[in-house]
Design a protein around this motif. Structure first.
Motif, short mmCIF file in Angstrom:
data_model
loop_
_atom_site.label_atom_id
_atom_site.label_comp_id
_atom_site.label_asym_id
_atom_site.label_seq_id
_atom_site.Cartn_x
_atom_site.Cartn_y
_atom_site.Cartn_z
N VAL A 13 33.30 45.29 -72.09
CA VAL A 13 33.00 43.90 -71.45
C VAL A 13 31.97 42.96 -72.26
N PHE A 14 30.94 43.37 -71.89
CA PHE A 14 29.32 43.30 -72.55
C PHE A 14 29.12 42.93 -73.08
N LEU A 15 29.80 43.60 -74.01
CA LEU A 15 30.07 43.90 -75.60
C LEU A 15 30.65 42.62 -76.42
N LYS A 16 31.72 43.20 -76.09
CA LYS A 16 33.05 41.59 -75.81
C LYS A 16 32.82 40.82 -76.18
N SER A 17 32.67 39.62 -74.68
CA SER A 17 31.64 38.73 -74.46
C SER A 17 30.46 38.60 -75.66
N ILE B 148 29.99 39.09 -78.31
CA ILE B 148 31.01 39.10 -79.86
C ILE B 148 31.73 37.42 -79.51
N THR B 149 32.33 37.46 -78.78
CA THR B 149 33.56 36.31 -78.41
C THR B 149 32.60 34.92 -78.80
N PHE B 150 31.47 34.89 -78.25
CA PHE B 150 30.06 34.07 -78.00
C PHE B 150 29.88 33.27 -79.64
N LEU B 151 29.16 34.60 -80.05
CA LEU B 151 28.71 34.11 -81.21
C LEU B 151 29.44 33.93 -82.59
N VAL B 152 31.20 34.54 -82.07
CA VAL B 152 32.12 33.85 -83.25
C VAL B 152 32.40 32.81 -82.99
N VAL B 153 32.98 32.16 -81.41
CA VAL B 153 33.30 30.87 -81.28
C VAL B 153 32.22 29.89 -81.78
N PHE B 154 30.90 30.45 -81.46
CA PHE B 154 29.72 29.34 -81.26
C PHE B 154 29.66 28.57 -83.60
N PHE B 155 29.89 30.00 -83.33
CA PHE B 155 29.65 29.90 -85.38
C PHE B 155 31.34 29.26 -85.77
N ALA C 286 38.98 28.12 -77.33
CA ALA C 286 38.39 28.37 -75.67
C ALA C 286 39.48 29.13 -74.98
N GLU C 287 40.69 29.22 -74.93
CA GLU C 287 41.40 29.46 -74.69
C GLU C 287 41.67 31.01 -75.31
N VAL C 288 42.02 30.80 -76.45
CA VAL C 288 42.47 32.63 -77.37
C VAL C 288 41.16 33.64 -77.23
N ALA C 289 39.83 32.74 -77.06
CA ALA C 289 38.91 34.22 -77.10
C ALA C 289 38.36 34.28 -75.37
N CYS C 290 39.29 34.07 -74.72
CA CYS C 290 39.30 34.36 -73.29
C CYS C 290 40.63 35.92 -73.31
N ILE C 291 41.16 36.13 -74.05
CA ILE C 291 42.24 37.02 -73.73
C ILE C 291 41.06 38.98 -74.11
N PRO C 292 40.33 38.33 -74.74
CA PRO C 292 40.08 39.97 -75.47
C PRO C 292 38.71 39.73 -74.06
N MET C 293 37.90 39.10 -73.77
CA MET C 293 37.29 39.15 -72.83
C MET C 293 37.57 39.68 -71.70
N ASN C 294 38.75 39.14 -70.97
CA ASN C 294 39.31 38.95 -69.53
C ASN C 294 39.30 40.45 -69.63
N ASP C 295 40.00 41.39 -70.28
CA ASP C 295 40.47 42.80 -70.50
C ASP C 295 39.79 43.58 -71.36
N TYR D 81 40.28 42.56 -81.67
CA TYR D 81 40.22 41.66 -83.42
C TYR D 81 42.15 40.67 -82.17
N TYR D 82 42.51 40.51 -81.50
CA TYR D 82 43.00 39.76 -80.80
C TYR D 82 42.99 38.56 -80.27
N GLY D 83 41.79 38.76 -80.34
CA GLY D 83 41.57 37.31 -79.68
C GLY D 83 40.53 37.33 -81.69
N LEU D 84 39.91 37.64 -81.83
CA LEU D 84 38.82 36.91 -83.22
C LEU D 84 39.79 36.28 -83.78
N ILE D 85 41.01 37.08 -84.55
CA ILE D 85 42.42 36.71 -85.36
C ILE D 85 41.93 35.45 -85.58
N PRO D 86 43.11 34.71 -83.82
CA PRO D 86 43.29 33.00 -83.87
C PRO D 86 42.55 32.53 -84.26
#
Length: 240
Positions: free
Chosen positions: A4-8, A10-17, A42-51, A57-62
């Motif tokens: 979860v820590f690692l996915k958070s 990665i997701t932050f860096l992708v959303v920031f980019f 912001a909504e889809v980025a939370c999907i892989p982080m929470n579970d 990629y369920y969050g990164l692709i959208p």
């Protein structure tokens, strides 16, 4: 936990980019379609982080899909005026030479209190000194002041101007209704307002906005007639 820590991260860096890729420095600079895309990201980025069991990629692709959509729409809107108007809308004049524009206020689904707040946020408190107020497509308000009279020149050629007293308008009528507290504070009788309305063949329900200053100078902006200023009798000019 580490997943979860690692996915958070990665997701932050992708959303920031992606947000940086959109080229906007703040929410107030976004057009409507850009704001919608940002909210969905912001909504889809939370999907892989929470579970931890949901693949990243369920969050990164959208996110990348929405980023691509934004780039495509931005490019097309630069080339097509019609699409740009469809996506972003048009600027709307809410105050013009006739006062508050009632029809445009209705189109924006805005009430007078919203306009008062927006004008004050833009740094203006006196409607009588505003020539034009325009809501841009990103929601920001642009205000154009009326021309101020030039200072008189003395015989030796130097300009001389007496310092003007700072006056704060006090709302008396908003959207066809009295503001009782301000009527009491300014010492303004309802009969005095009705007198002005009768002289101008207006009803109280016709008035979008009316205020008064400490010197008794009042400003009226009807729905379907030009705005006007006139003196009224008040007894509480020193109360505010």
């Amino acid at each position: 936990m580490f997943v979860v820590f690692l996915k958070s991260i990665i997701t932050f860096l992708v959303v920031f980019f992606v947000i940086r890729l959109m080229g906007k420095r703040q929410i107030g600079e976004m057009q409507p379609f850009e704001l919608v895309i940002t909210l969905i990201i912001a909504e889809v980025a939370c999907i892989p982080m929470n579970d931890p069991y949901i693949p990243l990629y369920y969050g990164l692709i959208p996110i990348f899909t929405l980023a691509t959509l934004h780039i495509v729409l931005s490019f097309i809107s630069r080339k097509s005026v019609k699409l740009r108007k469809l996506l972003s809308g048009n600027s709307v004049i809410v105050i013009d030479k006739s006062g508050i524009n009632y029809k445009n206020m209705q189109k924006m689904n805005m009430n007078v209190d919203d306009l008062i707040e927006a004008v004050r946020t833009a740094g203006y408190v006196d409607f009588s000194k505003i020539a034009y107020a325009i809501f841009e497509t990103n929601g920001q308000l642009c205000v154009v002041e009326k021309e101020q009279p030039q200072a008189e020149q003395s015989q030796d050629g130097e300009q001389s101007a007496e310092p003007q007293k700072t006056l704060l308008p006090l709302e008396l009528v908003v959207d066809g209704k009295y503001v009782p507290d301000n009527l009491a504070l300014s010492g303004t009788e309802q009969s005095e307002i009705l007198r002005v309305l009768d002289e101008n063949k207006l009803r109280l329900s016709d008035v979008l906005y009316a205020d008064v200053r400490q010197d008794g100078n009042a400003y009226f902006s009807p729905k379907h007639k030009p705005a006007f200023c006139c003196p009224i009798t008040i007894s509480g000019g020193n109360n505010w």
